[in-house]
Design a protein around this motif. Structure first.
Motif, PDB file in Angstrom:
ATOM      1  N   VAL A   1       0.837  -1.202   0.000  1.00  0.00           N
ATOM      2  CA  VAL A   1       0.000   0.000   0.000  1.00  0.00           C
ATOM      3  C   VAL A   1       0.873   1.254   0.000  1.00  0.00           C
ATOM      4  CG1 VAL A   1      -1.645   1.322   1.387  1.00  0.00           C
ATOM      5  CG2 VAL A   1      -1.979  -1.137   1.073  1.00  0.00           C
ATOM      6  N   LEU A   2       1.899   1.254   0.825  1.00  0.00           N
ATOM      7  CA  LEU A   2       2.749   2.439   0.942  1.00  0.00           C
ATOM      8  C   LEU A   2       3.494   2.745  -0.350  1.00  0.00           C
ATOM      9  CD1 LEU A   2       3.767   4.678   2.812  1.00  0.00           C
ATOM     10  CD2 LEU A   2       5.553   3.098   3.604  1.00  0.00           C
ATOM     11  N   ASP A   3       3.792   1.733  -1.148  1.00  0.00           N
ATOM     12  CA  ASP A   3       4.520   1.951  -2.405  1.00  0.00           C
ATOM     13  C   ASP A   3       3.796   2.928  -3.328  1.00  0.00           C
ATOM     14  OD1 ASP A   3       6.610   0.258  -1.743  1.00  0.00           O
ATOM     15  OD2 ASP A   3       5.714  -1.487  -2.723  1.00  0.00           O
ATOM     16  N   TRP A   4       2.470   3.003  -3.207  1.00  0.00           N
ATOM     17  CA  TRP A   4       1.691   3.860  -4.118  1.00  0.00           C
ATOM     18  C   TRP A   4       2.045   5.331  -3.950  1.00  0.00           C
ATOM     19  CZ3 TRP A   4      -3.180   6.864  -3.792  1.00  0.00           C
ATOM     20  CH2 TRP A   4      -3.751   7.095  -5.050  1.00  0.00           C
ATOM     21  N   ALA A   5       2.538   5.704  -2.785  1.00  0.00           N
ATOM     22  CA  ALA A   5       2.889   7.118  -2.557  1.00  0.00           C
ATOM     23  C   ALA A   5       3.932   7.588  -3.565  1.00  0.00           C
ATOM     24  CB  ALA A   5       3.386   7.307  -1.128  1.00  0.00           C
ATOM     25  N   ALA A   6       4.866   6.735  -3.923  1.00  0.00           N
ATOM     26  CA  ALA A   6       5.895   7.129  -4.889  1.00  0.00           C
ATOM     27  C   ALA A   6       5.282   7.396  -6.263  1.00  0.00           C
ATOM     28  CB  ALA A   6       6.963   6.038  -4.984  1.00  0.00           C
ATOM     29  N   ASP A   7       4.292   6.604  -6.651  1.00  0.00           N
ATOM     30  CA  ASP A   7       3.609   6.839  -7.924  1.00  0.00           C
ATOM     31  C   ASP A   7       2.902   8.193  -7.917  1.00  0.00           C
ATOM     32  OD1 ASP A   7       4.399   4.331  -8.757  1.00  0.00           O
ATOM     33  OD2 ASP A   7       2.506   3.366  -8.246  1.00  0.00           O
ATOM     34  N   VAL A   8       2.255   8.504  -6.817  1.00  0.00           N
ATOM     35  CA  VAL A   8       1.520   9.767  -6.721  1.00  0.00           C
ATOM     36  C   VAL A   8       2.485  10.950  -6.742  1.00  0.00           C
ATOM     37  CG1 VAL A   8       0.021  11.155  -5.236  1.00  0.00           C
ATOM     38  CG2 VAL A   8      -0.452   8.714  -5.567  1.00  0.00           C
TER      39      VAL A   8
END
Length: 261
Positions: free
Chosen positions: A47-54
């Motif tokens: 879930v936390l990995d998505w922050a890098a995409d954003v």
């Protein structure tokens, strides 16, 4: 404002909020997660990995400060943005969200179908992919039938929302969300993994929204979410799992307050 879409859904799950967002002066940015829609897959993601995409997306859009909203399975992704980017995220709205599923007894509180899709995605992904492929096909070739089935299965409150907004719109969103069955399998795998952060460590202002007629989440989850996130405010409103669709103006007003309580 960045929207984190729900499960078995995609960027289009917030399309009906366009008018309310425009009235509130909010620019909606609603990206698909990896493996959803046309997005490239990212096996093994958290879930936390998505922050890098954003971050990468908003840097391209030259957006510095923003609010975040996540519905259903997207709730934890919105919370992840608040945790990872406290200097950029002004406020978070978690709508009909889930608790971390690796907590004691939490998984057992999910509805049967969510438990089934999760276990199939973990243990028999080829079966899960076949299920999601069939669901996508039905949504594409028989949108009215698909919409009627969903309206019946989700309960009276959510059924009323689906009928009001139209079976075609709901089915188009669902078909797009299921375009990549492998990506949907990864969605279910990811929400069972440790998220990569604790709710107790989210420091930005958070609002937790829930419908009093929601038949898809445990009745105790909204209050527990609000208790675990420091300073979070709980908002219970009439409605089901699609409660946001009837309360977008109020949700956007709160998101527009930024750091104010």
């Amino acid at each position: 404002m960045v929207n984190a879409h729900g499960g078995l859904a995609c960027r289009l799950d917030v399309a009906s909020a366009h008018a309310a967002a425009s009235a509130a002066g909010i620019r909606l940015v609603s990206p698909d997660r990896p493996g959803v829609g046309h997005s490239d897959p990212q096996p093994g993601r958290t879930v936390l990995d998505w922050a890098a995409d954003v971050v990468e997306l908003l840097d391209q859009l030259e957006v510095d400060r923003f609010a975040a909203m996540g519905w259903s399975m997207g709730g934890q992704y919105a919370a992840a943005l608040g945790f990872a980017l406290p200097g950029r995220v002004t406020r978070v709205a978690i709508v009909a969200g889930a608790l971390p599923l690796d907590g004691p007894g939490v998984f057992a509180q999910l509805p049967f179908m969510d438990r089934a899709y999760t276990r199939l995605s973990q243990r028999a992904p080829w079966i899960a992919r076949a299920c999601f492929r069939s669901m996508s096909l039905i949504a594409r070739v028989a949108p009215s039938v698909n919409g009627r089935l969903a309206a019946r299965e989700l309960g009276p409150a959510d059924g009323a929302v689906i009928r009001a907004e139209g079976f075609a719109a709901f089915s188009a969103m669902m078909h797009e969300g299921l375009r990549q069955p492998r990506g949907v399998v990864e969605e279910y795998r990811a929400w069972m993994r440790p998220w990569g952060f604790r709710l107790e460590d989210v420091t930005v202002p958070v609002d937790v929204w829930a419908g009093t007629e929601d038949e898809l989440i445990d009745r105790d989850w909204p209050a527990e979410l609000a208790r675990r996130v420091p300073g979070a405010v709980l908002h219970l409103r009439p409605g089901g799992h699609l409660v946001a669709h009837s309360h977008y103006p109020e949700i956007f007003e709160r998101l527009g307050h930024g750091g104010q309580s």
